[in-house]
Design a protein around this motif. Structure first.
Motif, mmCIF file in Angstrom:
data_model
loop_
_atom_site.group_PDB
_atom_site.id
_atom_site.type_symbol
_atom_site.label_atom_id
_atom_site.label_comp_id
_atom_site.label_asym_id
_atom_site.label_seq_id
_atom_site.Cartn_x
_atom_site.Cartn_y
_atom_site.Cartn_z
ATOM 1 N N ARG A 30 -7.928 -4.668 1.315
ATOM 2 C CA ARG A 30 -8.725 -3.432 1.202
ATOM 3 C C ARG A 30 -7.816 -2.217 0.994
ATOM 4 N N GLY A 31 -6.737 -2.138 1.749
ATOM 5 C CA GLY A 31 -5.831 -1.005 1.595
ATOM 6 C C GLY A 31 -5.133 -0.998 0.252
ATOM 7 N N THR A 54 -7.330 0.379 -2.779
ATOM 8 C CA THR A 54 -7.987 1.673 -2.600
ATOM 9 C C THR A 54 -7.574 2.624 -3.714
ATOM 10 N N ILE A 114 -3.585 3.991 0.617
ATOM 11 C CA ILE A 114 -4.238 3.857 -0.685
ATOM 12 C C ILE A 114 -3.483 2.794 -1.489
ATOM 13 N N ASP A 115 -3.935 2.552 -2.702
ATOM 14 C CA ASP A 115 -3.357 1.518 -3.562
ATOM 15 C C ASP A 115 -1.841 1.666 -3.667
ATOM 16 N N PRO A 123 -9.434 6.661 1.287
ATOM 17 C CA PRO A 123 -8.257 6.043 1.897
ATOM 18 C C PRO A 123 -8.640 5.251 3.149
ATOM 19 N N MET A 124 -7.937 4.157 3.381
ATOM 20 C CA MET A 124 -8.195 3.326 4.557
ATOM 21 C C MET A 124 -7.351 3.824 5.712
ATOM 22 N N THR A 126 0.833 -1.191 0.000
ATOM 23 C CA THR A 126 0.000 0.000 0.000
ATOM 24 C C THR A 126 0.875 1.251 0.000
ATOM 25 N N LEU A 147 -12.717 4.709 -3.909
ATOM 26 C CA LEU A 147 -12.783 4.360 -2.493
ATOM 27 C C LEU A 147 -12.011 5.398 -1.686
#
Length: 231
Positions: free
Chosen positions: A39-40, A43, A59-60, A50-51, A18, A48
């Motif tokens: 999930r992170g 993102t 984020i991704d 940010p986690m 991430t 989506l």
């Protein structure tokens, strides 16, 4: 696989990457809750939020490192790496962009958004599309470094120019394209080197930190102890 599943519980070694925008650095997840890592790492901005994880916003990981061969080499000590690159540049995004000059009014854009018939017709790339283009530029830079360092043994780049980011309904088509591309590159490797790629022994997953694994191990240990007592 539920919320309690940990990365350590997986049969195959796994890690996720991430982008930690709070610390301005890459973050590698190889232990802990599986769903949080997935999930992170998926993102994508504009789709989506940010986690929030351990006081950081994630984020991704593709924004910094979309093909983390270097991470895998360091983390798993791999001797042979097959890298599959699915990053594609959308050639259509920046074609036909309206020439709006040196500046563009935010009020005009808001009115244009609310009332499409207002003013002249304009085409301006969205924020997410601009970020995607920047990501592709950074990806090309990373790829040059990976090749220069000799970290990739077989490089596979499937022809996915017609596949968009969210085209999940084209899974079967993507699978066939990837399979053909992999066969072609592996055949090239055999012709060049005279032998098939040598597979290294797969490292076992580290499960000591997993509560789920400990719970499954306890009944097995008790059963073994009972059998020993009976003998």
């Amino acid at each position: 696989m539920g919320r309690e599943t940990c990365i350590e519980d997986l049969w195959l070694p796994y890690f996720a990457v991430t982008t930690n925008i709070s610390r301005a650095d890459i973050m590698v997840h190889h232990r802990g809750a599986l769903w949080k890592a997935v999930r992170g790492s998926m993102t994508i901005l504009d789709y989506l939020p940010p986690m929030f994880h351990k006081k950081s916003m994630l984020i991704d990981g593709g924004y910094i490192n979309n093909l983390p061969v270097d991470v895998m080499k360091e983390l798993r000590k791999c001797q042979f790496v097959i890298a599959v690159d699915v990053e594609n540049k959308d050639e259509e995004t920046f074609r036909g962009v309206s020439d709006y000059g040196e500046w563009l009014s935010g009020w005009y854009l808001m009115l244009k958004k609310l009332f499409p018939c207002f003013g002249k017709r304009m085409y301006i790339p969205r924020f997410a599309e601009i970020v995607s283009a920047l990501t592709f530029i950074n990806h090309n830079r990373n790829m040059r470094q990976l090749f220069n360092q000799g970290l990739i043994d077989v490089y596979v780049r499937p022809a996915l120019s017609d596949i968009k980011l969210l085209d999940y309904d084209k899974f079967d088509e993507i699978e066939k394209i990837g399979y053909r591309a992999a066969l072609s590159k592996l055949a090239e490797y055999v012709l060049k080197h005279g032998h098939k790629p040598m597979a290294t022994p797969r490292p076992s997953a580290h499960r000591r930190g997993s509560k789920q694994h400990q719970q499954t191990q306890q009944p097995q240990q008790q059963q073994q102890q009972q059998q020993q007592q009976q003998q």
